[in-house]
Design an enzyme around this catalytic site. Sequence first.
Site, mmCIF file in Angstrom:
data_model
loop_
_atom_site.group_PDB
_atom_site.id
_atom_site.type_symbol
_atom_site.label_atom_id
_atom_site.label_comp_id
_atom_site.label_asym_id
_atom_site.label_seq_id
_atom_site.Cartn_x
_atom_site.Cartn_y
_atom_site.Cartn_z
ATOM 1 N N HIS A 1 -1.859 -1.455 -5.811
ATOM 2 C CA HIS A 1 -1.327 -2.789 -6.125
ATOM 3 C C HIS A 1 -2.516 -3.683 -6.441
ATOM 4 C CE1 HIS A 1 -2.857 -3.857 -2.189
ATOM 5 N NE2 HIS A 1 -2.209 -2.823 -1.713
ATOM 6 N N ARG B 1 -1.614 5.951 5.675
ATOM 7 C CA ARG B 1 -0.516 5.943 4.714
ATOM 8 C C ARG B 1 -0.982 6.310 3.304
ATOM 9 N NH1 ARG B 1 -1.233 0.846 6.731
ATOM 10 N NH2 ARG B 1 -1.759 -0.874 5.332
ATOM 11 N N LYS C 1 -7.009 4.673 5.395
ATOM 12 C CA LYS C 1 -5.614 4.422 5.794
ATOM 13 C C LYS C 1 -4.802 5.702 5.848
ATOM 14 C CE LYS C 1 -5.441 -0.184 3.717
ATOM 15 N NZ LYS C 1 -4.652 -1.119 2.901
ATOM 16 N N ASP D 1 -9.329 -3.753 -0.329
ATOM 17 C CA ASP D 1 -8.138 -4.379 0.246
ATOM 18 C C ASP D 1 -8.462 -5.119 1.538
ATOM 19 O OD1 ASP D 1 -5.089 -4.575 0.270
ATOM 20 O OD2 ASP D 1 -5.479 -3.673 2.227
ATOM 21 N N THR E 1 0.800 -1.227 0.000
ATOM 22 C CA THR E 1 0.000 0.000 0.000
ATOM 23 C C THR E 1 0.836 1.281 0.000
ATOM 24 O OG1 THR E 1 -1.813 -1.129 1.086
ATOM 25 C CG2 THR E 1 -1.752 1.264 1.315
HETATM 26 ZN ZN LIG Z 1 -3.022 -1.476 -0.466
#
Ligand SMILES: [Zn+2]
Length: 560
Positions: free
Chosen positions: A345, A172, A170, A299, A88
Amino acid sequence: MRRFPLIAALALATALSSPALADEAPAPVAAPQVAPQPAPKLVLAISVDQFSADLFAQYRRHYTGGLKRLQEGAVFPSGYQSHAATETCPGHSTLLTGTHPARNGIIANNWFDPGIARADKRIYCSEDLSDPASTSRDPVVSASLLKVPTLGEWMKRANPASRNVAVSAKDRAVVMMGGHQIDAGYWWKGSSFVTFKGRELSPAVQAQNAAVAKVLKSGAPALNPRPWCGAQDRAISVGQSTVGTGRFKLEPGAKGDALRISPRMDQATAELAIRLVDEMKLGQGAAPDLLSVSLSATDYIGHAVGNEGVEMCIQMAEVDAAIGKLLAHLDARGIDYAVVLSADHGGLDAPERSNQQALPAAVRVDDALRPDRLAKAITARTGISAKQGPLLYADGASGDFYVNRGLSAQEKDRVIDALVSIARAHPQVAAVYTNGELARMPMPTANAQDWSILDRVRASFDAERSGDVLILLDRAVTPIPEPMPGAYIATHGSVYDYDRRVPMLFWRKGLTPFEQGAPVETVDIAPTLAALVGVKTPDGTWDGRCLDLDGGERDTCAVK
Ligand SMILES: [Zn+2]
């Protein structure tokens, strides 16, 4: 593309060589001059976490919402997250910086620095190492480890009135799409959206949190699969449990994770984005704004129950609807916007189901490749062990391995030699490289589709941050030895195309649609959008190239 002189010449030649038509056809006229479009007022950058090119191919004919609209734009079904570390944080780092992890420094979600003071030696990709309160497991969120600016930051440099906003489940994803200068950034923690240390939640975020709290308290009904999910609604045994038939019913009083690992997480994130558009009047000012929205539920669901069960089929319909709702809101506000949608991804299904579906080679990783088991084997072979802490630091059975710093230089070399030799001899290992070997390799320049495994590894290698040894597993080896159904049974992170290939879809009103099957790269997104909004950057800013998003006469890469 600009080819009207050629088209005009062909039309003329056709007319002249065909006497029957020459009598009737009017004289050829010059194609109309195509004026460049003005810059859009809002760039909407959507990442659907773990949305592989394979999932897009499987479901694209069923979409009726936002993902249908985006297929009426510039469609690149084969976009490459070219690098080996298909996780990620590295994936999101390529989307709006236009650079590979080797250059932007985001080599993994977590890496290790055996020389750092903290006991676990682990570093999280979007934490602030200078803040003593930050730990790898409970980070103080920051972009300080990202070595390059993002598109939003380039836009702000060109036009200080531009706003750079990012939302996701998330942290990130928020940080890697937004970068260092984020005007508003929100992510999910526990059971609500939170923001950077020292910042307040805006009224829009508080309202969204209140809406989510209400749903958690009252519960919510099961989500029913569309008729086309049919055969996917089938139980598969994984470990002591089964997956494949889930419906995401939310019990009253449910914990935040029950909502997080469900399509409702994406709905909440899209609703927050909608509220922020109105609160900040995004796309309604003088300068163009950037809104990044990373939708994480695909995800979470892929990890929890795999990507070929009815759960993912339900999610594919729900994420399509959530994106559609966001686009409809921008339409209703009359905003002139451009959209890109891609992914950080791809992903691979759980091996237990793959085995039934023509992929008998799919297996779980051998326990012998666990870092602690490898360390034991090295000690048995060399007699070397660490005086303090483990001999090896690693985040699982594949990727970067770091040797304990308490050893002498000679001992460290012997440990590396032993690790390389033991790993290379294992039948599930595809390749092993040392830091020194990779540091000597040039960056690949060929088409990312044709890169060797070594090329892929090089593109997410940073001599200082990467491990002493990198271990890459064979195709279809899932690096989860013990599955935990409902939480973690399937994953991504390999060097193979099921994890590297993602769709890249662009849409803007007025562009001539087309589909281009030739491979492109996610590092092409930032230079493509920079040209669209008229932001110039120094030569060499990008690892990618500008993609002309108009399938007709107009050239969206032409310098304005
Ligand atoms: Zn991811």
